[in-house]
Write a protein that holds these residues in place. Structure first.
Motif, PDB file in Angstrom:
ATOM      1  N   ASP A  55       0.849  -1.190   0.000  1.00  0.00           N
ATOM      2  CA  ASP A  55       0.000   0.000   0.000  1.00  0.00           C
ATOM      3  C   ASP A  55       0.884   1.240   0.000  1.00  0.00           C
ATOM      4  OD1 ASP A  55      -1.928   1.894   0.220  1.00  0.00           O
ATOM      5  OD2 ASP A  55      -2.535   1.382   2.256  1.00  0.00           O
ATOM      6  N   SER A  57       0.049   4.170  -0.870  1.00  0.00           N
ATOM      7  CA  SER A  57      -0.684   5.371  -0.476  1.00  0.00           C
ATOM      8  C   SER A  57      -0.553   5.662   1.013  1.00  0.00           C
ATOM      9  CB  SER A  57      -2.167   5.233  -0.842  1.00  0.00           C
ATOM     10  OG  SER A  57      -2.745   4.124  -0.179  1.00  0.00           O
ATOM     11  N   SER A  58      -0.079   4.689   1.800  1.00  0.00           N
ATOM     12  CA  SER A  58       0.057   4.907   3.242  1.00  0.00           C
ATOM     13  C   SER A  58       1.414   5.511   3.614  1.00  0.00           C
ATOM     14  CB  SER A  58      -0.145   3.590   3.999  1.00  0.00           C
ATOM     15  OG  SER A  58       0.889   2.663   3.705  1.00  0.00           O
ATOM     16  N   TYR A  59       2.282   5.680   2.612  1.00  0.00           N
ATOM     17  CA  TYR A  59       3.593   6.284   2.865  1.00  0.00           C
ATOM     18  C   TYR A  59       3.577   7.742   2.422  1.00  0.00           C
ATOM     19  CZ  TYR A  59       5.382   1.598   3.708  1.00  0.00           C
ATOM     20  OH  TYR A  59       5.597   0.350   4.219  1.00  0.00           O
ATOM     21  N   LYS A  62       7.320  10.144  -1.804  1.00  0.00           N
ATOM     22  CA  LYS A  62       7.084   9.694  -3.168  1.00  0.00           C
ATOM     23  C   LYS A  62       8.208   8.755  -3.552  1.00  0.00           C
ATOM     24  CE  LYS A  62       5.879  11.586  -7.698  1.00  0.00           C
ATOM     25  NZ  LYS A  62       5.709  12.833  -8.467  1.00  0.00           N
ATOM     26  N   THR A  84      -2.289   2.411  -4.648  1.00  0.00           N
ATOM     27  CA  THR A  84      -1.724   3.760  -4.665  1.00  0.00           C
ATOM     28  C   THR A  84      -2.761   4.786  -5.076  1.00  0.00           C
ATOM     29  OG1 THR A  84      -0.028   5.179  -5.693  1.00  0.00           O
ATOM     30  CG2 THR A  84      -0.897   3.381  -7.038  1.00  0.00           C
ATOM     31  N   ASP A  85      -2.625   5.996  -4.547  1.00  0.00           N
ATOM     32  CA  ASP A  85      -3.473   7.094  -4.988  1.00  0.00           C
ATOM     33  C   ASP A  85      -2.720   7.975  -5.980  1.00  0.00           C
ATOM     34  OD1 ASP A  85      -1.639   8.167  -3.266  1.00  0.00           O
ATOM     35  OD2 ASP A  85      -3.099   8.930  -1.817  1.00  0.00           O
ATOM     36  N   GLU A  86      -1.532   7.518  -6.406  1.00  0.00           N
ATOM     37  CA  GLU A  86      -0.700   8.236  -7.371  1.00  0.00           C
ATOM     38  C   GLU A  86      -0.890   7.594  -8.730  1.00  0.00           C
ATOM     39  OE1 GLU A  86       1.827  11.247  -8.460  1.00  0.00           O
ATOM     40  OE2 GLU A  86       1.470  10.816  -6.356  1.00  0.00           O
ATOM     41  N   PRO A 105      -6.281   1.471  -7.209  1.00  0.00           N
ATOM     42  CA  PRO A 105      -6.390   2.762  -6.529  1.00  0.00           C
ATOM     43  C   PRO A 105      -6.733   2.559  -5.060  1.00  0.00           C
ATOM     44  CG  PRO A 105      -8.388   2.341  -7.748  1.00  0.00           C
ATOM     45  CD  PRO A 105      -7.439   1.222  -8.093  1.00  0.00           C
ATOM     46  N   GLN A 106      -6.531   3.597  -4.262  1.00  0.00           N
ATOM     47  CA  GLN A 106      -6.784   3.514  -2.823  1.00  0.00           C
ATOM     48  C   GLN A 106      -8.251   3.236  -2.518  1.00  0.00           C
ATOM     49  OE1 GLN A 106      -5.684   7.090  -0.792  1.00  0.00           O
ATOM     50  NE2 GLN A 106      -5.450   6.106   1.189  1.00  0.00           N
ATOM     51  N   THR A 107      -9.117   3.568  -3.453  1.00  0.00           N
ATOM     52  CA  THR A 107     -10.564   3.412  -3.241  1.00  0.00           C
ATOM     53  C   THR A 107     -11.071   2.004  -3.570  1.00  0.00           C
ATOM     54  OG1 THR A 107     -10.915   4.272  -5.485  1.00  0.00           O
ATOM     55  CG2 THR A 107     -11.032   5.849  -3.659  1.00  0.00           C
TER      56      THR A 107
END
Length: 216
Positions: A55, A57-59, A62, A84-86, A105-107
């Motif tokens: 995950d 997105s939890s860090y 970049k 990731t949300d990137e 994606p994070q969602t």
């Protein structure tokens, strides 16, 4: 049984992902960690997972795919699945190039995460519709339109390598400056040659200068 290693900065995220995965009888969580620095050298070798669920997105920071993921000199039997949300297209391309087999994606829902784990464990490539849309929506696929269709676009990293070739640096020096392996440097140079339609460093530099990709 699919053996999964969960990697996330937050203990709550790790616990949540582990709980989601254990609802599937075909999945076994063999471990979890927040330490990205030792994932390659310690966790994977000790736990031997089939899938690493990371995950990103939890860090907060970049991450550079080349530093984060195993390079082509190293052999790991596990598949990498990223959350990731990137959704930047260039980063996605680099991730796929360096061995990632799934990007969510994070969602993503619980069922999507489980399905993705099972799919990458089977050797399939998994791209969530949101990720695929991000890739397909990129219109500026060629760095310099004057190159036309005969020359493909170079990535920012390939431009860096080309600039260093123009400076006369050897592979070892380039690897040291970019903090990547010599094997990865050779991979970039081969890609540059292919995209520019050349077979030597001199030709690559000449084409790069001619079309404004680099300056001497």
């Amino acid at each position: 049984m699919i053996r999964v290693l969960v990697v996330a900065a937050s203990p709550l995220v790790r616990a949540g992902l582990s709980a989601v995965l254990t609802t599937d009888s075909k999945i076994m969580v063999v471990g979890s960690t927040a330490d990205l620095n030792n994932v390659l050298t310690r966790e994977i070798r000790q736990l031997q997972p089939d899938v690493v669920l990371l995950d990103l997105s939890s860090y907060a920071q970049k991450w550079d795919w080349e530093k984060l993921l195993p390079n082509q000199e190293e052999t790991y039997s596990c598949a990498w699945l990223l959350i990731t949300d990137e959704l930047d297209s260039l980063h996605l391309t680099e991730a796929l190039r360096f061995g990632v087999r799934g990007i969510l994606p994070q969602t993503s829902s619980e069922s999507e995460i489980i399905a993705a784990v099972e799919s990458v464990a089977l050797g399939l490539i998994v791209l969530h519709p949101d990720v695929l849309e991000s890739l397909l929506s990129v219109k500026d696929s060629i760095r310099d339109t004057s190159l036309g269709n005969s020359i493909q676009a170079l990535t920012p990293r390939e431009i860096e390598v080309l600039e260093m070739l123009a400076s006369g640096l050897a592979n070892k020096a380039i690897a040291k400056r970019l903090q990547i392996s010599e094997h990865t440097v050779k991979f970039h140079i081969s890609s540059i040659f292919h995209k520019l339609g050349v077979s030597t460093r001199t030709q690559a530099v000449s084409v790069g200068v001619r079309f404004g990709l680099i300056m001497l």
